[in-house]
Scaffold this active site. Structure first.
Site, PDB file in Angstrom:
ATOM      1  N   ASP A  25       0.786  -1.243   0.000  1.00  0.00           N
ATOM      2  CA  ASP A  25       0.000   0.000   0.000  1.00  0.00           C
ATOM      3  C   ASP A  25       0.820   1.296   0.000  1.00  0.00           C
ATOM      4  O   ASP A  25       1.807   1.402   0.735  1.00  0.00           O
ATOM      5  CB  ASP A  25      -0.840   0.105   1.284  1.00  0.00           C
ATOM      6  CG  ASP A  25      -1.529  -1.167   1.655  1.00  0.00           C
ATOM      7  OD1 ASP A  25      -1.511  -2.120   0.885  1.00  0.00           O
ATOM      8  OD2 ASP A  25      -2.096  -1.199   2.766  1.00  0.00           O
TER       9      ASP A  25
ATOM     10  N   GLN B 274       4.220   0.661   2.161  1.00  0.00           N
ATOM     11  CA  GLN B 274       4.497  -0.592   2.861  1.00  0.00           C
ATOM     12  C   GLN B 274       5.669  -1.276   2.156  1.00  0.00           C
ATOM     13  O   GLN B 274       5.625  -1.488   0.932  1.00  0.00           O
ATOM     14  CB  GLN B 274       3.260  -1.491   2.823  1.00  0.00           C
ATOM     15  CG  GLN B 274       2.106  -0.976   3.665  1.00  0.00           C
ATOM     16  CD  GLN B 274       2.402  -1.146   5.152  1.00  0.00           C
ATOM     17  OE1 GLN B 274       2.237  -2.211   5.702  1.00  0.00           O
ATOM     18  NE2 GLN B 274       2.852  -0.077   5.803  1.00  0.00           N
TER      19      GLN B 274
END
Ligand code: FRU
Length: 442
Positions: free
Chosen positions: A18, A34
């Site tokens: 993400d 991430q």
């Protein structure tokens, strides 16, 4: 570290998922994400960091957040950023595994997570002190009436009229999705105010909520787990809907209807911010089954501008990126390394073929078929279609070696697909006039 990438931001090595903490801060765009730096698979999460002055080229910076506290010892999950009095505030979910996998301590043995909400403050958006400047702001939830101790995550923080607000994704025992709302006047002390519970046909857990206002409409984009079932298998996909949010009560009313963020079903967990001109702009993670070269996996779509008109979400490629595709070329072989754009109007049954990837019209829809450029992954969906179109059958397709983004009717719908082994050819079927543009090579 400076490693520049143009048009698409790709993983600098290892695994990404993400986008996080997307913000225009002190004249630059910061996009965190991430990140597992040690291999091309998901593991104990860090926040990678990239910076851009125009959303079209990106420089990778050092890792911003990494596990360093008891509450984030097993990962710094997704979250968001705000600016206050010149400082950058990052909000994220700190994760501890109840049981580490003894054979691979980067992952949990049984998906039993312990989730805390945490924050980190940076003076300049470049330096992050993971020891001094991090703290827990919401301890793991103990009351199941409020939310799940394990699956409550992805804080999105925004400034309301008279306070700061936070929305968190959560679940009622992995049976239905739920949002939790917190409020703060100082960005550090957060008070639980309310929750909204989903009904069962909207998935079992809601990830990555993003609430914003655009064109005077209140909008919500989020990523429910198990929102659809394919061959008995639950799939996670991102949806968009108009909502109403009352600050006083932190009461949110969801719509009955939603549209998918993207009809290629590969994009996930988008996050938005406002750009230098105040436009709402979002990026999303392209889920990919295979690393293109064994070194990296995961990339982001081109930043797209969102508008909500009459309850419908329209997306267009950010103008800073679109304006780079200026050099008209006769064939895809002449394209610059950063890719090309193809524009066409498709008559009934009209088609184009971009390196083996097919885009075609069927009745009132535009469809894509990637089966010839996804040969090793037939278990993934390969055929896609927009809903019935209202605004015509125009397409603008942005082609990168591992991602094709098909904007239909200036963003009435978008189909984005991951692709592998494209050939450098672009062909059009009978009756289709196709124009090809690439970047100016300096
Ligand atoms: C969505 C997600 C988030 C979580 C993160 C962990 O893809 O599962 O809910 O914070 O990824 O990497």
């Amino acid at each position: 570290m400076t490693m520049r990438q143009n048009i698409h931001l790709k993983c600098p090595g290892g695994w990404i998922n993400d986008p996080n903490g997307f913000i225009y801060y002190k004249g630059k765009y910061h996009l965190f994400y991430q990140y597992f730096p040690y291999g091309t698979q998901w593991g104990r999460m860090h926040w990678g960091h990239a910076v851009s002055h125009d959303l079209a080229s990106w420089d990778h910076e050092k890792i911003a957040l990494y596990p360093s506290k008891y509450n984030d010892a097993d990962g710094c999950f997704s979250g968001s950023a705000v600016e206050h009095e010149g400082k950058l505030y990052l909000y994220y979910t700190g994760i501890r595994y109840e049981n580490q996998d003894p054979e691979n301590t980067n992952v949990s043995l049984d998906q039993k997570l312990i989730a805390s909400q945490m924050m980190m403050v940076s003076e300049d958006g470049i330096h992050f002190d993971n020891v001094k400047d991090k703290r827990t702001i919401i301890a793991p939830i103990e009351d199941p009436q409020i939310g799940s101790r394990r699956d409550t995550r992805d804080p999105k923080v925004w400034r309301g009229k008279d306070a700061w607000y936070m929305i968190l994704g959560s679940t009622q025992e992995l049976k239905a999705g739920r949002f939790l709302f917190y409020k703060s006047t100082d960005l550090e002390r957060w008070e639980f105010v309310n929750m909204v519970q989903g009904d069962k046909n909207l998935g079992i857990m809601w990830e990555c909520p993003d609430f914003y206002e655009v064109n005077s409409e209140q909008a919500l984009v989020f990523s429910p787990m198990d929102i659809i079932s394919v061959n008995g298998q639950g799939e996670n996909h991102t949806i968009c809907m108009p909502v109403t949010f009352d600050e006083e009560q932190c009461a949110m009313t969801l719509s009955k209807n939603y549209q998918f963020f993207d009809y290629g079903m590969d994009l996930y967990a988008p996050q938005s911010t406002t750009d230098a001109q105040g436009r709402r702009v979002e990026v999303a993670w392209l889920r990919m089954p295979e690393s293109p070269d064994g070194e990296w996996i995961g990339m982001f779509c081109i930043p797209r501008v969102t508008e909500v008109i009459g309850g419908h979400f329209y997306f267009r490629v950010h103008p800073n990126v679109d304006k780079l595709f200026v050099r008209k070329i006769a064939s895809a072989e002449e394209a610059a390394p950063d890719g090309y754009k193809v524009s066409a109007d498709l008559p009934e049954d009209g088609w184009i073929d971009l390196g083996g990837y097919r885009i075609f019209r069927k009745g009132k829809t535009i469809c894509t078929d990637r089966s010839r450029v996804y040969r090793n992954h037939r278990e993934w969906q390969c055929s896609f279609a927009t809903p019935e179109l209202k605004d015509g059958f125009h397409i603008d397709a942005y082609v990168d070696e591992n991602m094709i983004e098909v904007y239909v009717n200036q963003g009435e719908y978008v189909i984005t697909n991951g692709v592998y082994d494209l050939t450098k050819t672009a062909k059009a079927g009978p009756g289709v006039d196709m124009e090809i543009y690439t970047l100016d090579v300096h």
